[in-house]
Design an enzyme around this catalytic site. Structure first.
Site, PDB file in Angstrom:
ATOM      1  N   GLU A 168       0.844  -1.190   0.000  1.00  0.00           N
ATOM      2  CA  GLU A 168       0.000   0.000   0.000  1.00  0.00           C
ATOM      3  C   GLU A 168       0.886   1.249   0.000  1.00  0.00           C
ATOM      4  O   GLU A 168       1.193   1.773  -1.046  1.00  0.00           O
ATOM      5  CB  GLU A 168      -0.958  -0.040   1.196  1.00  0.00           C
ATOM      6  CG  GLU A 168      -2.104   0.932   1.023  1.00  0.00           C
ATOM      7  CD  GLU A 168      -3.353   0.551   1.795  1.00  0.00           C
ATOM      8  OE1 GLU A 168      -3.525  -0.621   2.159  1.00  0.00           O
ATOM      9  OE2 GLU A 168      -4.171   1.461   2.034  1.00  0.00           O
ATOM     10  N   GLU A 214      -2.483   0.755  13.237  1.00  0.00           N
ATOM     11  CA  GLU A 214      -3.658   1.082  12.423  1.00  0.00           C
ATOM     12  C   GLU A 214      -4.944   0.745  13.167  1.00  0.00           C
ATOM     13  O   GLU A 214      -5.895   1.527  13.172  1.00  0.00           O
ATOM     14  CB  GLU A 214      -3.602   0.280  11.119  1.00  0.00           C
ATOM     15  CG  GLU A 214      -4.786   0.506  10.199  1.00  0.00           C
ATOM     16  CD  GLU A 214      -4.594  -0.162   8.849  1.00  0.00           C
ATOM     17  OE1 GLU A 214      -3.845  -1.161   8.786  1.00  0.00           O
ATOM     18  OE2 GLU A 214      -5.190   0.316   7.870  1.00  0.00           O
TER      19      GLU A 214
HETATM   20  C1  RAM Z   1      -6.804   1.865   4.422  1.00  0.00           C
HETATM   21  C2  RAM Z   1      -5.875   2.481   5.406  1.00  0.00           C
HETATM   22  C3  RAM Z   1      -5.751   3.960   5.199  1.00  0.00           C
HETATM   23  C4  RAM Z   1      -7.097   4.601   5.110  1.00  0.00           C
HETATM   24  C5  RAM Z   1      -7.917   3.951   4.036  1.00  0.00           C
HETATM   25  C6  RAM Z   1      -9.327   4.491   3.940  1.00  0.00           C
HETATM   26  O1  RAM Z   1      -6.197   1.651   3.211  1.00  0.00           O
HETATM   27  O2  RAM Z   1      -6.365   2.229   6.690  1.00  0.00           O
HETATM   28  O3  RAM Z   1      -5.040   4.480   6.264  1.00  0.00           O
HETATM   29  O4  RAM Z   1      -6.993   5.962   4.858  1.00  0.00           O
HETATM   30  O5  RAM Z   1      -7.996   2.572   4.256  1.00  0.00           O
END
Ligand code: RAM
Length: 883
Positions: free
Chosen positions: A447, A721
């Site tokens: 990502e 996260e």
């Molecule tokens: C995921 C991650 C990221 C967030 C998006 C919406 O890819 O948690 O941090 O901003 O979702």
């Protein structure tokens, strides 16, 4: 009075400036209390300019615009309010880069197949007094001149929205030029340009399918003559040791294929292996100079432990989750391989590579044989605390090399609770790991994207910890460049997710409005606000249109209060707070901020228009989502936090009710976190403003899951996260989106700075400070220190009897002493001071100390167990940044 050498824009290095009229900033150091500047004088070369002005931050360039390559020595002196002049500051040498496409005579050259070594040979016949290399690539590059690495940048030219903006770098290479034959070389790799990007497999070649180099070396001779040598048809390319290099998957280097002397004049290139390059076209109008510092290797960690996993692997623990890569020392036979795999946590004793999803994050080194060999990958980075090492490398000699944008460290925080200090340190490490050329969400899995919402909530914290103005200025230029004609903003910038990611998402798209505002507040950069203003308006207009006459934003996909702990692991958007409440609150807030920005910029028509919009949306919000007494639809912590901090409770008594209800909701939840990405950054501020500081502290100091300190007690060394990325039973969360290095929820650090320690901006750029500490939570001391644009500032407090280094506990029950507050107010600024139990008052610059009675009702200091499970990494050289 000592004046610092002037700075150009937000650059740390004024070589290759992209601005022909660079704004200047300086600070004055003086012991005189209440010092004010009354005038300044700038000298550039033989020209001088004097202004009756108190400004010292981002003052306009008063001379004729710089022309490409122009170099000028600039110094400043200032006059105090009393009328005496300082001495001259040390000079700074400003040098413009190549400001126009026509300045480039070099052409992009590309290897015809997959060769990655490029070289050009030239002869120097006269003495060289100055040499500059202007260089960039489609891909990532490292340049060498006569066998010596040029500069120390990592992953140059960095990642921008390449279709619109491609950065070039300028290096002073005077010392590398030799009389006679010279060779300029470069290694190219895919990087972000051609490599795989995006989750669910992602895509390769998003920006193009051919790597290319653009290099222009400009020599100045003793007689004043010049000569330019650049990439073009005469260049050659060859294969070499780089077998593969991918941001997500890692790098493979076969040392048996190294080409000795590849960037040196001798031996000359053998035409059998060095093939001609091809000239390719690329729009030179996309070239831009950097606005901030480059990515560099900023520190090194030695392993704290060498483990053997249940399956028998050798696993190194660096004691700190970090971003960078490994440097190994290997010894073995030619063709033997060292394989390095990276992971943030262990799962059943093995590196948890599952969390990396499809990112292989594996580096391979194939030995050349015959002696100790030292290797570090060049064109990849990983997010890891653990690494498994297979093959003939000495585990004890492996080093983790920390990489990120080399921003000046500006802000520090300390307090009496080591867990809170570690939480703060975790936010610092998550910023370091995720500010790698641009602000990303995570550094480890497939990502690593510039998610707008994550930065939107973290920007105030970021702007305190490091000087990130230049980095974010570049990113905001990409955000504006990638904004759709409709006004919608990609949810991650640069956009590699395609059209499907271009939509207005509340809290995410709002970054286009709120980040420039944050930078204005923290760095005083009204010019940036001006540049961003049209994009800000387009976004708000677009959302207002989506909301339509109801003024309620109910349409379209929303992330909502993302990762609310109540949301199921596989549905992170399904939190407690209704999405229309979140979205409409954000529309009102962004419209209001835009109106304030318009006011700063003197745009009366827009100010009126957006004030009216903010008011109308606010009314609609209140009518649709707030009951007369103050209950917000959904009755969630995030709903109250939004309504309180965004000022959406207009009726008498509603704020008080909502503040109380917020405290109750949190108490009903056992003082655990009940908020996601959007509510969490606001909840402590909302409680503080509503007079519920004690509840804010209970939330901060909670250790049960979910809470900020839960992750710390579980040994977290970065912000996670998910609140339970690691679950209480020690197992890893099964959600397929589980990062251990995600700064969004670390946005609470901004509250630690502003409210716990009490250091906040009261005017843009900290021209005026707000010193307002809120002791509580059993803390016995706290301190925030910040290098503001005007110089060092500080706010600190301690309860009577507290000794530095004490663990607390000794003061249990005895709280009728004094509270000591100290502050440092930079020259040329003032501070509004608001001490507990008193009326606010104003002070001038200098050092201040006040004592007041300990506020009534302050809880007794907490006893912190001595053996807190905080992992402290052994660092060889961690943070070289200056303070
Ligand atoms: C995921 C991650 C990221 C967030 C998006 C919406 O890819 O948690 O941090 O901003 O979702």
């Amino acid at each position: 009075m000592h004046v610092t050498a002037p700075r150009a824009e937000h650059r740390t290095d004024p070589l290759g400036l992209g601005e022909s009229r660079p704004r200047l900033s300086w600070t004055t150091a003086t012991d005189r209390p209440g010092w004010r500047q009354s005038a300044y004088e700038i000298e550039a070369g033989t020209e001088r300019f004097t202004a009756e002005s108190a400004e010292s931050v981002l003052v306009p360039w008063p001379f004729a615009p710089l022309t490409s390559r122009q170099r000028v020595q600039v110094r400043v002196r200032v006059r105090s309010a009393e009328g005496d002049w300082s001495g001259w500051s040390p000079p700074a040498a400003f040098e413009a880069g190549l400001l126009h496409p026509a300045d480039w005579s070099a052409r992009f050259v590309s290897p015809p197949a997959d060769e990655h070594l490029l070289r050009g040979d030239f002869t120097v016949r006269q003495a060289v007094t100055a040499a500059r290399l202007h260089v960039t690539a489609l891909g990532v590059y490292e340049a060498e001149l006569n066998g010596v690495r040029v500069g120390d940048h990592v992953l140059a030219p960095g990642w921008t929205s390449y279709h619109h903006r491609l950065r070039y770098q300028t290096f002073d290479v005077t010392g590398l030029i030799r009389p006679g034959p010279n060779t300029l070389g470069a290694i190219l790799a895919d990087g972000w340009y051609r490599g795989r990007l995006g989750f669910e497999g992602g895509a390769t070649g998003i920006y193009g399918d051919r790597l290319a180099l653009l290099a222009q070396l400009e020599l100045t001779f003793a007689d004043g003559g010049t000569r330019t040598f650049g990439t073009g048809p005469g260049w050659r390319c060859a294969a070499g040791p780089l077998i593969a290099a991918s941001i997500y998957d890692g790098e493979t280097h076969d040392a048996r294929l190294e080409v000795p002397g590849w960037s040196s004049p001798a031996p000359p290139p053998d035409p059998a292996t060095w093939r001609p390059v091809e000239v390719v076209e690329h729009d030179l109008a996309t070239l831009v100079a950097p606005t901030g510092p480059p990515v560099r290797r900023t520190g090194e960690l030695a392993p704290v432990e060498v483990l053997t996993s249940p399956s028998g692997r050798t696993v190194l623990d660096f004691g700190q989750n970090l971003v960078g890569r490994l440097r190994i020392t290997a010894e073995g036979a030619a063709g033997e391989r060292v394989v390095l795999r990276h992971a943030e946590v262990l799962e059943d004793g093995e590196p948890a590579t599952r969390l990396l999803r499809t990112a292989a994050a594996t580096d391979v080194y194939v030995l050349r044989g015959g002696g100790p060999e030292v290797w570090e990958p060049r064109f990849t980075f990983h997010g890891f605390r653990y690494a498994s090492v297979e093959g003939p490398a000495d585990p004890g000699l492996v080093r983790a090399v920390v990489c990120h944008t080399d921003m000046p460290r500006t802000g520090r925080f300390e307090c009496s609770d080591p867990l809170v200090e570690r939480l703060h340190e975790n936010a610092v490490w998550s910023m370091r790991g995720n500010f790698l050329d641009l602000p990303t969400d995570c550094p480890q899995r497939d990502e690593r994207l510039g998610w707008t919402g994550d930065l939107q909530v973290f920007a105030p914290t970021a702007a305190f910890l490091y000087d990130c103005a230049g980095l974010l200025e570049s990113w905001l230029a990409d955000v504006a460049a990638e904004q759709a004609p409709s006004g919608a903003v990609p949810v991650a910038v640069p956009n590699v997710l395609g059209e499907r990611s271009v939509f207005a998402a509340a809290g995410w798209g709002d970054a286009i409005v709120l980040v420039p505002w944050t930078l204005y507040r923290r760095y005083g950069d009204a010019g940036l606000l001006e540049r961003c203003f049209p994009a800000m308006c387009r976004y708000v207009d677009h959302v207002a249109e989506l909301a339509g006459p109801s003024r309620l934003w109910t349409e379209g996909y929303q992330f909502g209060d993302w990762l609310d702990p109540a949301a199921p692991p596989d549905r992170p958007g399904a939190g407690r707070t209704p999405k229309e409440v979140v979205a409409t609150a954000y529309l009102a807030h962004s419209a209001g901020v835009l109106a304030r920005a318009a006011e700063v910029l003197g745009r009366d028509a827009e100010r009126e228009r957006y004030q009216a919009l903010a008011a109308a949306v606010g009314e609609a919000f209140a009518a649709a989502y707030v009951r007369p007494e103050g209950t917000v639809l959904g009755d969630s912590a995030t709903g109250y936090a939004l309504a309180l901090t965004f000022g959406l409770l207009p009726e008498p008594g509603q704020r008080e009710f909502a503040g109380r209800r917020l405290a109750e909701v949190i108490a009903e939840g056992g003082h655990r976190i009940a908020t996601g990405f959007l509510g969490t950054p606001l909840v402590c501020d909302a409680l503080t403003e509503a007079g519920q500081v004690a509840t804010a502290y209970r939330l901060l100091l909670q250790r049960e899951c979910p809470s900020w300190l839960y992750a710390v007690t579980m040994g977290g060394t970065t912000i996670w996260e998910r609140w339970d990325s690691l679950r209480p039973d020690g197992t890893v969360n099964l959600g397929e989106m589980t990062s251990f290095n995600h700064y969004a929820l670390g946005a609470v650090a901004d509250w630690l700075h502003r409210c716990v320690a009490g250091l906040a901006p009261a005017a843009p750029g900290y021209r005026r400070l707000l010193i307002r500490p809120r002791p509580g939570g059993g803390l016995t001391r706290a301190r925030a220190a910040l290098r503001t644009p005007y110089g060092p500032a500080e706010a600190a407090w301690r309860l009577d009897g507290e000794q530095a280094g004490e663990q607390g506990g000794e003061l249990d029950g005895e709280l009728d002493g004094e509270l000591e507050v100290t502050a440092v107010v930079p020259p040329n600024t003032s501070a509004l001071v608001h001490l507990p139990g008193g009326e606010p008052f104003e002070v001038g610059s200098g050092r201040h100390r006040w004592t007041v009675p300990v506020p009534a009702g302050l809880p007794a200091p907490v006893s912190v167990p001595v053996s807190v499970p905080v992992s402290v990494p052994v660092s060889v050289r961690v943070d070289k940044a200056t303070d």
